[in-house]
Design a protein around this motif. Sequence first.
Motif, PDB file in Angstrom:
ATOM      1  N   MET A 157      49.559   9.346 -11.745  1.00 26.00           N
ATOM      2  CA  MET A 157      50.533   8.319 -11.350  1.00 26.00           C
ATOM      3  C   MET A 157      49.971   7.362 -10.303  1.00 26.00           C
ATOM      4  SD  MET A 157      53.830  10.767 -11.299  1.00 26.00           S
ATOM      5  CE  MET A 157      53.865  12.147 -12.429  1.00 26.00           C
ATOM      6  N   VAL A 158      48.729   7.585  -9.912  1.00 29.82           N
ATOM      7  CA  VAL A 158      48.150   6.767  -8.839  1.00 29.82           C
ATOM      8  C   VAL A 158      47.103   5.833  -9.425  1.00 29.82           C
ATOM      9  CG1 VAL A 158      46.909   6.813  -6.646  1.00 29.82           C
ATOM     10  CG2 VAL A 158      48.487   8.650  -7.217  1.00 29.82           C
ATOM     11  N   GLN A 210      51.174   3.335  -6.765  1.00 34.11           N
ATOM     12  CA  GLN A 210      51.529   4.265  -7.830  1.00 34.11           C
ATOM     13  C   GLN A 210      52.264   3.503  -8.932  1.00 34.11           C
ATOM     14  OE1 GLN A 210      53.478   7.806  -6.206  1.00 34.11           O
ATOM     15  NE2 GLN A 210      52.090   7.834  -4.446  1.00 34.11           N
ATOM     16  N   PRO A 247      54.188  13.342  -7.273  1.00 35.18           N
ATOM     17  CA  PRO A 247      53.200  12.714  -8.138  1.00 35.18           C
ATOM     18  C   PRO A 247      51.881  13.482  -8.226  1.00 35.18           C
ATOM     19  CG  PRO A 247      53.292  11.588  -6.027  1.00 35.18           C
ATOM     20  CD  PRO A 247      54.345  12.637  -5.987  1.00 35.18           C
ATOM     21  N   SER A 291      56.553   6.501 -11.052  1.00 31.41           N
ATOM     22  CA  SER A 291      56.010   7.678 -10.363  1.00 31.41           C
ATOM     23  C   SER A 291      57.144   8.559  -9.846  1.00 31.41           C
ATOM     24  CB  SER A 291      55.118   7.221  -9.207  1.00 31.41           C
ATOM     25  OG  SER A 291      54.558   8.338  -8.561  1.00 31.41           O
ATOM     26  N   ILE A 299      49.374  13.742  -2.789  1.00 33.65           N
ATOM     27  CA  ILE A 299      49.320  13.654  -4.253  1.00 33.65           C
ATOM     28  C   ILE A 299      48.566  14.870  -4.771  1.00 33.65           C
ATOM     29  CG2 ILE A 299      48.504  12.264  -6.198  1.00 33.65           C
ATOM     30  CD1 ILE A 299      48.582   9.882  -4.033  1.00 33.65           C
TER      31      ILE A 299
END
Lengths: 275, 222
Positions: free
Chosen positions: B133-134, B121, B129, B125, B104
């Motif tokens: 997005m996490v 995520q 990403p 996502s 990521i």
Amino acid sequence: MKWIFKAGDHLVFDNSKEKAFLSFAQKMRFSGEIGEDVLILEFNELYSVFTAYGKISNIEIDSLDESLEKQAYLITIQIFEVFKEAKQLDSYIYSFRRITHYSKPRRHFNRKYSRMYKAEFDAVVQDKIYIKRTIFGTIVNSLPIEHRKAFVQYLATENPEAIIGKPDLDRSLDLLMKYLDYAVIQPSKLLQECGNLINELFDANTYTQIGFQEESDTPDSTKIQMLAAQVSIIDKYLNVESNPFQAAFDIASSNNDDNRFKSVFKNRPLPFDLK
Amino acid sequence: MTPKEIADLKTATIKLTRWDSSKKAFGHYKVIEAKRTDRIYEFWCLMKILQDLRINYDIELIPNSVGNGIFPQSSAKKKGYAYFKIKHKTIHDSKFQICYGTKIKLSGAPKTTHAPDISVQIWDSTEDPDENMVQLIMDAKYKEKDGTIPVSQIHEIMQRITALNTKNADKINLHFDKLKPLLGNCLLTNGKGLKDQKEYCVLFQVKQVEHFGISMPFNVIG
């Protein structure tokens, strides 16, 4: 003293197979005596096998030629048993002190005759092998090189004496089984459980498609680690009924001292290499 | 042991220590000169989490580009590998992607990536990403019997949580069943955690989950 006599043109059996005759000419005195045990080793294209054992029953010496100083020996061996089932040299490689080349043990038996220790003789004739050393050597020499190197590093951390040429075989075997459990057997069980979970969560088709691949590897099926195939292997070799490792674990943790071998193998290196 | 048993031991060792499909070494070994090792414990953790989530969620495997369920051997870009999408059976806005070994990037430093073993995520996502997005991360550490997580691994995951901005992971709309205590950023291990680092963990929003292995029960510190 006990002897290995190698089969060949110079070693002839009589028709009844009750006697054999070893003949050779050399300067050096043959130090064998009547009554000493002999094991016969035969090489052919495919096999290296011990075929029979007996005792020296007669030694005849003739001077060939005084100026050459060579003498011709004719040694009679009274055969006690021709082994019904061939005893492969490979089954005994970890019980012979001289052997350091485990994949090509033949090269340690080049001469027509050589000495052997009582423990080695009993190992072959009575199948009393040096079990702990055999388990150790069999496992380590079957590991892929990555595992061997990782194990050596583990051994160096836990038992540095092993690395400087004074190994305690019992302790080294103990550490090997610990390493194997951590690095291979527990992960195998985890992967088996992953297989079960995937079957629970998804269909049978998905199960066969799960695998792992390095980013840098091309999408080539020989470079992918497939889960289903591996779980099959694990189911086969780690199942409760016939798990070869269980016997190895039991022996490793036993107090089976193999004292007959301890003095023979004193200060010999651990039986593996990193090739 | 008989000669046959020794021969069986040899065969079993040869077979069990190599992947049947690729003949590469199998297992968790310390990497010395080799480039790869297996991360089977990490994958097992992912499976256990999915097993639990299945109670409340429909789970879909999103195959990789070749149409298979191929996951990264070690941390890798998301594109080209499989991952999962989960959708709550009744709570419509509870839906996520569950990804494995994904690199990521950081939106403020796109050349830098963090690759937690497991990441939750957002549903949308992308293939590439960033931290936005996490929502939750987990790292899994496989230990020897009686092994303990070193404090450095706790520092490491905290740094990851900061970089990926998942401090509020314990508040996301994710509904575990029996694994409710795992809601949050987790350091999973089959070994032991560090009990005296409990306050440190609470302060920085990470949970140590010890004894998370074949023989549970697990215990959460933090």
